[in-house]
Design an enzyme around this catalytic site. Structure first.
Site, PDB file in Angstrom:
ATOM      1  N   HIS A 122       0.727  -0.694   0.014  1.00 53.11           N
ATOM      2  CA  HIS A 122       0.107  -0.418   0.065  1.00 53.11           C
ATOM      3  C   HIS A 122       0.765   1.398  -0.002  1.00 53.11           C
ATOM      4  O   HIS A 122       1.773   1.146   0.499  1.00 53.11           O
ATOM      5  CB  HIS A 122      -1.154  -0.352   1.352  1.00 53.11           C
ATOM      6  CG  HIS A 122      -2.144   0.973   1.037  1.00 53.11           C
ATOM      7  ND1 HIS A 122      -1.874   2.298   1.120  1.00 53.11           N
ATOM      8  CD2 HIS A 122      -2.930   1.300   0.994  1.00 53.11           C
ATOM      9  CE1 HIS A 122      -2.758   3.263   1.159  1.00 53.11           C
ATOM     10  NE2 HIS A 122      -3.920   2.210   1.489  1.00 53.11           N
ATOM     11  N   ASP A 199       2.944  -4.079   7.982  1.00 54.18           N
ATOM     12  CA  ASP A 199       1.890  -3.616   8.155  1.00 54.18           C
ATOM     13  C   ASP A 199       0.419  -4.842   7.891  1.00 54.18           C
ATOM     14  O   ASP A 199       0.449  -5.580   7.368  1.00 54.18           O
ATOM     15  CB  ASP A 199       1.697  -2.881   6.622  1.00 54.18           C
ATOM     16  CG  ASP A 199       0.648  -2.295   6.293  1.00 54.18           C
ATOM     17  OD1 ASP A 199      -0.681  -2.633   7.012  1.00 54.18           O
ATOM     18  OD2 ASP A 199       0.306  -1.507   4.912  1.00 54.18           O
ATOM     19  N   GLN A 202      -5.030  -5.176   6.586  1.00 52.67           N
ATOM     20  CA  GLN A 202      -5.177  -5.864   6.436  1.00 52.67           C
ATOM     21  C   GLN A 202      -5.385  -7.516   6.876  1.00 52.67           C
ATOM     22  O   GLN A 202      -6.285  -8.529   6.229  1.00 52.67           O
ATOM     23  CB  GLN A 202      -5.533  -6.195   5.036  1.00 52.67           C
ATOM     24  CG  GLN A 202      -5.348  -5.065   4.016  1.00 52.67           C
ATOM     25  CD  GLN A 202      -6.479  -4.508   3.644  1.00 52.67           C
ATOM     26  OE1 GLN A 202      -7.783  -5.118   4.299  1.00 52.67           O
ATOM     27  NE2 GLN A 202      -7.487  -2.990   3.269  1.00 52.67           N
ATOM     28  N   LYS A 225     -10.851  -0.828  10.159  1.00 50.22           N
ATOM     29  CA  LYS A 225     -11.068  -1.908   9.173  1.00 50.22           C
ATOM     30  C   LYS A 225     -10.964  -3.437  10.438  1.00 50.22           C
ATOM     31  O   LYS A 225     -11.368  -3.918   9.887  1.00 50.22           O
ATOM     32  CB  LYS A 225      -9.288  -2.322   8.625  1.00 50.22           C
ATOM     33  CG  LYS A 225      -9.645  -0.997   8.275  1.00 50.22           C
ATOM     34  CD  LYS A 225      -7.744  -1.278   6.946  1.00 50.22           C
ATOM     35  CE  LYS A 225      -7.117  -0.198   6.688  1.00 50.22           C
ATOM     36  NZ  LYS A 225      -7.893   0.194   5.375  1.00 50.22           N
ATOM     37  N   CYS A 363      -4.559   2.097  -3.979  1.00 54.61           N
ATOM     38  CA  CYS A 363      -3.355   2.966  -2.672  1.00 54.61           C
ATOM     39  C   CYS A 363      -2.232   1.511  -3.270  1.00 54.61           C
ATOM     40  O   CYS A 363      -1.667   1.408  -2.653  1.00 54.61           O
ATOM     41  CB  CYS A 363      -3.579   3.136  -1.717  1.00 54.61           C
ATOM     42  SG  CYS A 363      -4.588   4.663  -1.199  1.00 54.61           S
TER      43      CYS A 363
HETATM   44  N1  PLP Z   1      -2.134  -0.743   4.266  1.00 55.33           N
HETATM   45  C1  PLP Z   1      -2.738  -1.362   3.972  1.00 55.33           C
HETATM   46  C2  PLP Z   1      -2.638  -3.121   3.338  1.00 55.33           C
HETATM   47  C3  PLP Z   1      -4.247  -1.322   3.852  1.00 55.33           C
HETATM   48  O1  PLP Z   1      -5.033  -1.121   3.433  1.00 55.33           O
HETATM   49  C4  PLP Z   1      -4.307   0.581   4.267  1.00 55.33           C
HETATM   50  C5  PLP Z   1      -5.241   0.481   3.714  1.00 55.33           C
HETATM   51  O2  PLP Z   1      -6.874   0.544   3.239  1.00 55.33           O
HETATM   52  C6  PLP Z   1      -3.712   1.157   4.531  1.00 55.33           C
HETATM   53  C7  PLP Z   1      -2.073   0.920   5.161  1.00 55.33           C
HETATM   54  C8  PLP Z   1      -3.651   3.129   5.562  1.00 55.33           C
HETATM   55  O3  PLP Z   1      -4.664   2.247   6.250  1.00 55.33           O
HETATM   56  P1  PLP Z   1      -5.456   3.815   6.822  1.00 55.33           P
HETATM   57  O4  PLP Z   1      -5.803   4.721   5.812  1.00 55.33           O
HETATM   58  O5  PLP Z   1      -5.899   3.512   7.797  1.00 55.33           O
HETATM   59  O6  PLP Z   1      -4.018   4.495   7.767  1.00 55.33           O
END
Ligand code: PLP
Length: 405
Positions: A122, A199, A202, A225, A363
């Site tokens: 992401h 990270d 998910q 999430k 993203c």
């Molecule tokens: N990392 C992953 C794998 C994500 O799916 C997301 C959001 O979709 C993020 C980071 C960013 O999360 P946030 O927008 O809650 O900071």
């Protein structure tokens, strides 16, 4: 056995209609819906507990502080951290990763040091490191993908070197649903003394994660999430690292003492929590974790896996579709396109049928470049989704095929 009716009854938004059709919410990867108890926790906070935390001697401030800190303890237990003070509350995954990039780099990185990320990250786990490359002369290396869109672990092993300071990878791809072999990734990194940031945005909603078992140095995720509130993120980090790292934001709440000449930092976790936080998100976080625990994360994972297998089979039977992330080890995310059709067109038609999916690059533009496509249609499942909803989605995709091809 999951009592799906009982689960669904707890989510008021699921009775909404969209374009005259019952809402089918398959955009859980972006954010999940909230059960009544999370909504109630926020209302209760503002009705009975609202006060600023940590520095008040009056009763209401102590009540608010306790409610906020119960959220931290709930997170600690949920992810198996050794100490509550290893849980830093942030705004979200993005904020957590930026905290590490900012603070860890000042304590531990110098020009020429290497950071490894992957091609499926992401942007939140890519741009902070790209920025360090440009600002600090850090070398950024990228793990490529295999033909099945798994991480190429053999290539990863070759990227590691004595100069690797950090490996920052996602546990589960938000676009593909692919579950990465993070234990192996961590074990390989340790051979070179490199730290690992996962990270978990998910992963936490879909599977059991345990900090002792994983042994990651940093772990980031967002409560919104996981059926919880927006504006509440988690950075888990091992105590010794947090002790060695400087604050990344400066202001109220992070100090023991301040003089004109110098300042002494507060103990963990306060050192990393400058300013007034999103206080109501503390009790709401606890409510969300209680919700997940009551069902059991394993039962949630099993239910979502059944939806994934069923949806994948149905979608594969539609010849005009192409699915991305064709690996066995996946969380409840399915990314696809109707061949030759732009994902926005498919998504817009599904929306007219009341079906909420996400379309675009999610993203993950480096991943899109790798796949050679502008974007995908992504259906991502949560505990309240049903087989009947998958049927409605498949009917919708078939209609879209007829209309768009
Ligand atoms: N990392 C992953 C794998 C994500 O799916 C997301 C959001 O979709 C993020 C980071 C960013 O999360 P946030 O927008 O809650 O900071």
């Amino acid at each position: 056995m999951l009592n799906i009716n009982h689960v669904r009854q707890q989510f008021p938004i699921l009775t909404e209609t969209v374009n005259g059709k019952p809402l089918v919410y398959f955009d859980n990867g972006a954010t999940t819906q909230k059960p009544q108890r999370v909504i109630d926790a926020i209302v209760h906070y503002y009705t009975h507990q609202n006060s600023n935390i940590h520095r008040g001697v009056h009763a209401l401030s102590r009540t608010a502080t306790d409610a906020y800190e119960l959220g931290r303890t709930a997170v600690q237990q949920f992810i198996g951290a050794k100490h509550a003070h290893e849980i830093i509350f942030t705004k979200g995954t993005t904020d957590s990763i930026n905290l590490v990039a900012n603070s860890f780099s000042r304590a531990f990185l110098k020009t020429g040091d290497e950071i490894i990320v992957s091609e499926m990250e992401h942007h939140s786990n890519f741009l902070p490191w790209q920025n360090l490359r440009d600002e600090k002369g850090i070398v950024l290396k990228v793990i490529p993908l295999t033909a099945t869109q798994d991480l190429d672990i053999e290539a990863y092993k070759k990227l590691l070197s004595d100069k690797t300071r950090l490996v920052a990878v996602t546990q589960v791809s938000n676009t593909l649903g692919v579950i990465n072999p993070v234990k192996e990734i961590i074990a390989e990194a340790k051979k070179y003394g490199a730290k690992v940031l996962l990270d978990g945005a998910q992963a936490v909603p879909h599977m059991k994660v345990d900090m002792q078992e994983l042994d990651a140095d940093f772990y980031a995720f967002s409560m919104h999430k996981v059926y919880g509130p927006t504006g509440m993120g988690v950075l888990y980090a091992k105590e010794e690292l947090l002790q060695a790292m400087p604050p990344y934001q400066y202001g109220g709440g992070i100090i023991k003492s301040v003089t004109i000449g110098t300042s002494e930092w507060a103990d963990l976790p306060n050192k990393f929590e400058a300013g007034t936080p999103n206080i109501e998100a503390g009790p709401a976080t606890k409510a969300a974790i209680d919700f997940v625990n009551e069902i059991g994360i394993e039962a949630i994972a099993k239910h979502e896996h059944e939806l994934l297998i069923y949806a994948t089979k149905q979608l594969q039977a539609i010849q005009e579709t192409e699915i991305y992330g064709n690996t066995a080890n996946k969380a409840g995310v399915i990314s696809f396109n109707i061949k030759k059709v732009h994902p926005f067109d498919t998504g817009t038609l599904l929306d007219q049928m009341g079906i909420a999916v996400r379309t675009g690059h999610h993203c993950t533009q480096p991943l899109m470049h790798c796949l050679g496509i502008p974007g995908t249609v992504r259906a991502s499942f949560a505990v309240y989704n049903t087989i009947e909803e998958v049927d409605a989605f498949i009917t919708g995709v078939k209609k879209a095929v007829k209309m768009l091809l």
